[in-house]
Design a protein around this motif. Structure first.
Motif, PDB file in Angstrom:
ATOM      1  N   ILE A   1       0.861  -1.184   0.000  1.00 48.03           N
ATOM      2  CA  ILE A   1       0.000   0.000   0.000  1.00 48.03           C
ATOM      3  C   ILE A   1       0.891   1.226   0.000  1.00 48.03           C
ATOM      4  N   PHE A   2       0.625   2.125  -0.926  1.00 45.75           N
ATOM      5  CA  PHE A   2       1.370   3.388  -1.030  1.00 45.75           C
ATOM      6  C   PHE A   2       0.374   4.517  -0.814  1.00 45.75           C
ATOM      7  N   PHE A   3       0.566   5.286   0.257  1.00 43.53           N
ATOM      8  CA  PHE A   3      -0.385   6.342   0.607  1.00 43.53           C
ATOM      9  C   PHE A   3       0.312   7.693   0.679  1.00 43.53           C
ATOM     10  N   THR A   4      -0.315   8.684   0.074  1.00 42.68           N
ATOM     11  CA  THR A   4       0.140  10.067   0.200  1.00 42.68           C
ATOM     12  C   THR A   4      -0.985  10.880   0.823  1.00 42.68           C
ATOM     13  N   GLY A   5      -0.685  11.580   1.903  1.00 39.75           N
ATOM     14  CA  GLY A   5      -1.710  12.369   2.572  1.00 39.75           C
ATOM     15  C   GLY A   5      -1.253  12.825   3.942  1.00 39.75           C
ATOM     16  N   GLY A   6      -2.215  12.995   4.847  1.00 42.99           N
ATOM     17  CA  GLY A   6      -1.917  13.494   6.182  1.00 42.99           C
ATOM     18  C   GLY A   6      -1.687  12.384   7.192  1.00 42.99           C
TER      19      GLY A   6
ATOM     20  N   THR B   1       4.088   2.245   2.342  1.00 43.66           N
ATOM     21  CA  THR B   1       4.866   3.479   2.253  1.00 43.66           C
ATOM     22  C   THR B   1       3.916   4.620   2.589  1.00 43.66           C
ATOM     23  N   LEU B   2       4.292   5.437   3.543  1.00 35.76           N
ATOM     24  CA  LEU B   2       3.488   6.592   3.934  1.00 35.76           C
ATOM     25  C   LEU B   2       4.245   7.864   3.590  1.00 35.76           C
ATOM     26  N   GLU B   3       3.710   8.628   2.656  1.00 35.69           N
ATOM     27  CA  GLU B   3       4.261   9.945   2.319  1.00 35.69           C
ATOM     28  C   GLU B   3       3.352  10.973   2.981  1.00 35.69           C
ATOM     29  N   LEU B   4       3.798  11.510   4.099  1.00 39.96           N
ATOM     30  CA  LEU B   4       2.949  12.387   4.899  1.00 39.96           C
ATOM     31  C   LEU B   4       3.418  13.833   4.767  1.00 39.96           C
TER      32      LEU B   4
END
Length: 483
Positions: free
Chosen positions: A181-186, A205-208
């Motif tokens: 799971i690749f997530f971009t957000g808060g 992967t968390l791109e916060l």
């Protein structure tokens, strides 16, 4: 949805996505989409965010064009793996790291760069040979609709699916098992994603984001001063109106420079955006975020710190570039990621105190610093922690495909861009090959003092000693000497 996901899994199991030719075809399909639908992309960004076409091209169309070209140019090299240098004790063994696709991946994107933050992870997923489901953000409806309507005409629908929807759709998707799971957000939603991933032990992967400071240790001479001001103002107000995870969140500067700096910032804002900033500054994404930003300014004592800007047009969701000086540090504007065109300037007695200041707060996605002091550069590099650390510029680290992009701590984890995107959607599998001869007899029971001595010599990589013990020319120590 479950049936669609099983079809995607079956297609991955067929092995088709592992072919280099398939991967190239899909990347060229994305490339064709960017070229043929450029006007539609720019129009969708204007509808969703009010972005000027030049800003949209700079931040999304241009970067995606470059990223796809990088992937196409380097795909063969990325797929080939790399030879591993083994220790002498493993002789005669050959080994290499071979990248293999993870399987079916889920990409959950966000609204502030709805094409770039959707398609750049997808580039990595496709280049690595995965099947994928992409959920663009419903908060950018024109962009989401364009992706959902157009992408099926350019990519293999058996391998890539676009799913539109809001929180309910995300929650539904998270119930299924994914291989990544690749997530971009808060960070708030990031915690929900992480909790859901635990159920299936899914790697994520968390791109916060976070509060990215810009530290200014002095006001340099004329030319450098103007460059510094433009880079800060552009990174705050000229990049999606500050609605970017790597936007400058606040400035740290010594008190003695503050008044002059503020006047220079005012002048640069007028120079870059003109008297009618609405023509060049993106609007706020929706009423909810507009009210959130308005609330940050309306907190007690915060209003008194506004020294420039502050005007708002609720109908057009526009907030003027705004500068504040020393708002209360316990106010929300100094505790939450601003994600908008509000720029606090925090004054310090000594710029060296900026290190303790940023270290007292959650780790930033990026720390920016403008300085010509090499000792201060070294101190920041060694005494602070952040996703990235940039000196004398802003934002450009995002566009550099040879630099990994990602956070640390609450600003996220995992990384992507260029080869790093390929890696994040791959498993590097060690492939080891060893001949039948020679076979070292002392590896196997029954054990003896002699075998212990041979192991001792082997792990010390002392082959002369092994030979002497094996030939009986060196007497092994008994177990009693050791235990």
């Amino acid at each position: 949805m479950e049936g669609d996901l099983e079809q995607l899994r079956d297609y991955f199991r067929s092995g088709k996505t592992k072919d280099a030719s398939w991967r190239r075809t899909q990347l060229k399909g994305l490339q064709k989409f960017i070229v043929e639908r450029e006007d539609d992309i720019l129009h969708a960004l204007k509808l969703d965010l009010g972005k000027h076409p030049v800003e949209s091209y700079r931040d999304e169309v241009g970067t995606l064009t470059k990223d796809i070209s990088v992937a196409l140019d380097n795909l063969s090299n990325w797929m080939s793996g790399k030879k591993i240098k083994l220790p002498l004790g493993a002789f005669p063994t050959d080994a290499k790291l071979v990248p293999e696709p993870l399987g079916l991946v889920l990409i959950i994107s966000t609204w502030n760069f709805p094409f770039g933050l959707s398609l750049e992870p997808l580039i990595g997923a496709i280049a690595a040979g995965n099947t994928a489901v992409l959920q663009p953000s419903q908060l950018a409806p024109a962009s989401s609709a364009l992706l959902a309507d157009a992408i099926p005409a350019y990519l293999d629908n058996r391998a890539v699916k676009i799913v539109q929807g809001g929180v309910d759709v995300t929650q539904s998707l998270l119930q299924f098992k994914w291989d990544k799971i690749f997530f971009t957000g808060g960070s708030r939603v990031g915690r929900i994603i992480m909790a859901a991933a635990v159920e299936h032990l899914t790697p994520i992967t968390l791109e916060l984001g976070g509060k990215c400071p810009a530290i200014i240790d002095s006001l340099p001479e004329s030319f450098r001063r103007q460059v510094m001001l433009k880079r800060i103002i552009s990174a705050k107000f000229g990049t999606c109106s500050g609605q970017a995870c790597i936007a400058v969140d606040y400035i740290l500067v010594e008190k003695r420079y503050a008044t002059t700096l503020v006047e220079l910032l005012k002048g640069t804002i007028k120079e870059m955006f003109g008297e009618n900033a609405k023509e060049n500054v993106a609007r706020i994404i929706n009423k909810h975020h507009f009210d959130r930003l308005k609330g940050l300014l309306n907190e007690p004592c915060v209003k008194d710190s506004i020294i420039y800007g502050g005007s708002m047009d609720e109908d057009k969701l526009f907030i003027e570039p705004t500068i504040l000086v020393d708002p209360p540090l316990d106010a929300s504007i100094m505790k939450e990621e601003i994600f908008g065109p509000l720029l606090p300037v925090i004054t310090l007695d000594n710029i060296a105190d900026s290190i303790a200041f940023v270290n007292s707060r959650p780790k930033a996605l990026t720390i920016y610093c403008f300085t010509m002091n090499d000792k201060f550069v070294q101190r920041l590099a060694s005494e602070t922690s952040s996703g990235a650390l940039m000196f004398n510029d802003t934002i450009v680290q995002y566009a550099a495909d040879t630099i990994p992009f990602g956070g640390v701590g609450e600003s996220g984890f995992g990384r992507y861009h260029g080869k790093f995107s390929f890696d994040t959607f791959s498993h590097e599998k060690p492939v080891i090959k060893r001949p039948y001869f020679p076979d070292f007899w002392f590896r196997y029971p029954p054990w003896s003092n002699k075998k212990l001595e041979l192991f001792r010599a082997a792990y010390a990589f002392n082959y002369l000693r092994i030979l002497l013990v094996a030939l009986g020319l060196k007497r092994p120590r008994p177990f009693s000497d050791r235990f």
